[in-house]
Design an enzyme around this catalytic site. Structure first.
Site, PDB file in Angstrom:
ATOM      1  N   ARG A 167       0.119  -1.532  -2.541  1.00  0.00           N
ATOM      2  CA  ARG A 167       0.086  -1.300  -4.002  1.00  0.00           C
ATOM      3  C   ARG A 167       1.100  -0.218  -4.417  1.00  0.00           C
ATOM      4  O   ARG A 167       0.809   0.635  -5.267  1.00  0.00           O
ATOM      5  CB  ARG A 167      -1.323  -0.886  -4.466  1.00  0.00           C
ATOM      6  N   SER A 241      -8.882  -4.322  -9.519  1.00  0.00           N
ATOM      7  CA  SER A 241      -9.395  -3.189  -8.735  1.00  0.00           C
ATOM      8  C   SER A 241      -8.951  -1.895  -9.401  1.00  0.00           C
ATOM      9  O   SER A 241      -7.765  -1.716  -9.673  1.00  0.00           O
ATOM     10  CB  SER A 241      -8.818  -3.202  -7.319  1.00  0.00           C
ATOM     11  N   GLU A 337      -5.679   2.815  -9.140  1.00  0.00           N
ATOM     12  CA  GLU A 337      -4.571   1.862  -8.983  1.00  0.00           C
ATOM     13  C   GLU A 337      -3.784   1.714 -10.293  1.00  0.00           C
ATOM     14  O   GLU A 337      -2.558   1.749 -10.268  1.00  0.00           O
ATOM     15  CB  GLU A 337      -5.143   0.525  -8.520  1.00  0.00           C
TER      16      GLU A 337
END
Ligand code: EPU
Length: 341
Positions: A167, A241, A337
């Site tokens: 990520r 997420s 995130e």
């Protein structure tokens, strides 16, 4: 090239998947490279801070955005080249990611099916190296074109230059807010290789008895798996997420397992361990809970949702409360995130 229309005080609620209220002081829709260059060259807009908005599926808006929002709407999908061992395909940064994945399958070009139904745009996908069900964007990445927001110059980056991580990419660091990604190319191996190792996919194989699914079946399974546990942002605002899965050393992992033997953990190639953040949050009792209008999704504790009228501040308050309880119980700091603005 005439300057594209600059809109004032534009509501960003339809343009962020959390459905949070915020205004862009000014917003311009970028349909191609020439339009962007015209905007960058305009003296009246030169001093304004700029924010590049893709699909809006990875941001938490806590306030109105000053300056100029560049809303990327560059379209186009094409096959760039074919050889015996690979096909290269390209999409404009403004294309919807899932529609692009579906298009590749319609062309008989599998390779991206594990990444079906990830919300957002093609241009945002490299920024956080999207990944799901055993495949990351970096595994299928060829190169991308971008324009430097200071100089207006175009440049091309290949995989190593994007410094993809879990990520993560150069676009979250040195190049953050420095460039606008215009087109992205993917390399699809021929013959295609099915990636079926993820637990949820193994379950589908066991359930259906189909041991050699074709790419279309994998696509359908991925869509079904995601629909069963992730909320559709068109119905319930969310950004997927909310935290990254934390990576810990073997010593830390042993220590945590000693205290909580049930903890979900995965060994990584470099010897470290990835822990399931969803499990940690769930274990702290957060699943289904809310603070104000911000909630923890009932079917996946890693996903924070807008229960209807949330503001960005409520999402941030909930996220902090979760971070504190996970730190208090496990000594692990969860890292968000999405980008909090
Ligand atoms: N778990 C719980 N309780 C929960 C949620 C999860 O115990 O409330 C446990 C599950 O039982 C499972 C483990 O945690 O054993 C992992 O859950 P899951 O397979 O749903 O995957 P994840 O680690 O939570 C990651 C990605 C997702 C991606 C899936 C599938 C991150 C931050 N998230 O989620 O990506 O779709 O794997 O590959 O890496 C996203 O980035 O927005 C996203 C949705």
């Amino acid at each position: 090239m005439p300057l594209p229309v600059v809109e004032s005080r534009v509501s960003l609620r339809p343009y962020n998947s959390f459905g949070l209220p915020a205004l862009a002081e000014r917003l311009v829709r970028i349909g191609d490279e020439a339009q962007l260059r015209a905007v960058l060259a305009d003296p009246a807009l030169a001093a304004a801070p700029r924010f590049v908005l893709g699909g809006g599926s990875n941001i938490v808006l806590t306030h109105d955005l000053p300056g100029l929002v560049l809303k990327v709407e560059i379209a186009g999908r094409r096959v760039v080249s074919r050889s015996d061992d690979e096909v290269v395909v390209e999409a404009g940064a403004g294309e919807n990611w899932h529609d692009f994945v579906a298009w590749t399958l319609d062309q008989g070009l599998p390779g991206l099916e594990n990444l079906a139904l990830i919300p957002g745009s093609v241009g945002a996908a490299p920024v956080q190296n999207i990944g799901a069900y055993g495949v990351e964007l970096k595994d299928r990445f060829d190169s991308l074109d971008a324009i430097d927001l200071q100089t207006g110059r175009s440049f091309t980056l290949r995989g190593a230059e994007c410094r993809f991580g879990y990520r993560d990419s150069v676009f979250k660091h040195e190049l953050a807010n420095r460039c606008l990604i215009t087109r992205v190319r993917f390399v699809l191996p021929q013959p295609p290789v099915a990636v079926l190792g993820y637990l949820d996919l193994e379950r589908k194989i066991a359930e259906t008895g189909v041991t050699h699914p074709n790419p279309r079946q994998v696509f359908d399974w991925i869509c079904a798996i995601r629909r069963a546990k992730l909320p559709d942002p068109a119905i319930i605002g969310n950004a997927g997420s909310f935290f990254k899965n934390p990576v810990v050393t073997p010593e830390q992992c042993r220590d945590i397992i000693a205290r909580d033997p049930a903890i979900v953990h995965y060994p990584m190639a470099d010897g470290s361990f990835k822990l399931a953040a969803g499990w940690l949050i769930d274990a702290c009792g957060w699943k289904g809970k809310s603070i104000g209008q911000a909630g923890v999704y009932e079917k996946q504790a890693l996903v924070l949702v807008n229960r209807g009228q949330a503001i960005g501040g409520e999402i941030v308050t909930l996220a902090r409360a979760i971070q504190e309880s996970v730190y208090g119980r496990f000594g692990i700091r969860l890292e968000p995130e999405p980008v909090v603005l």
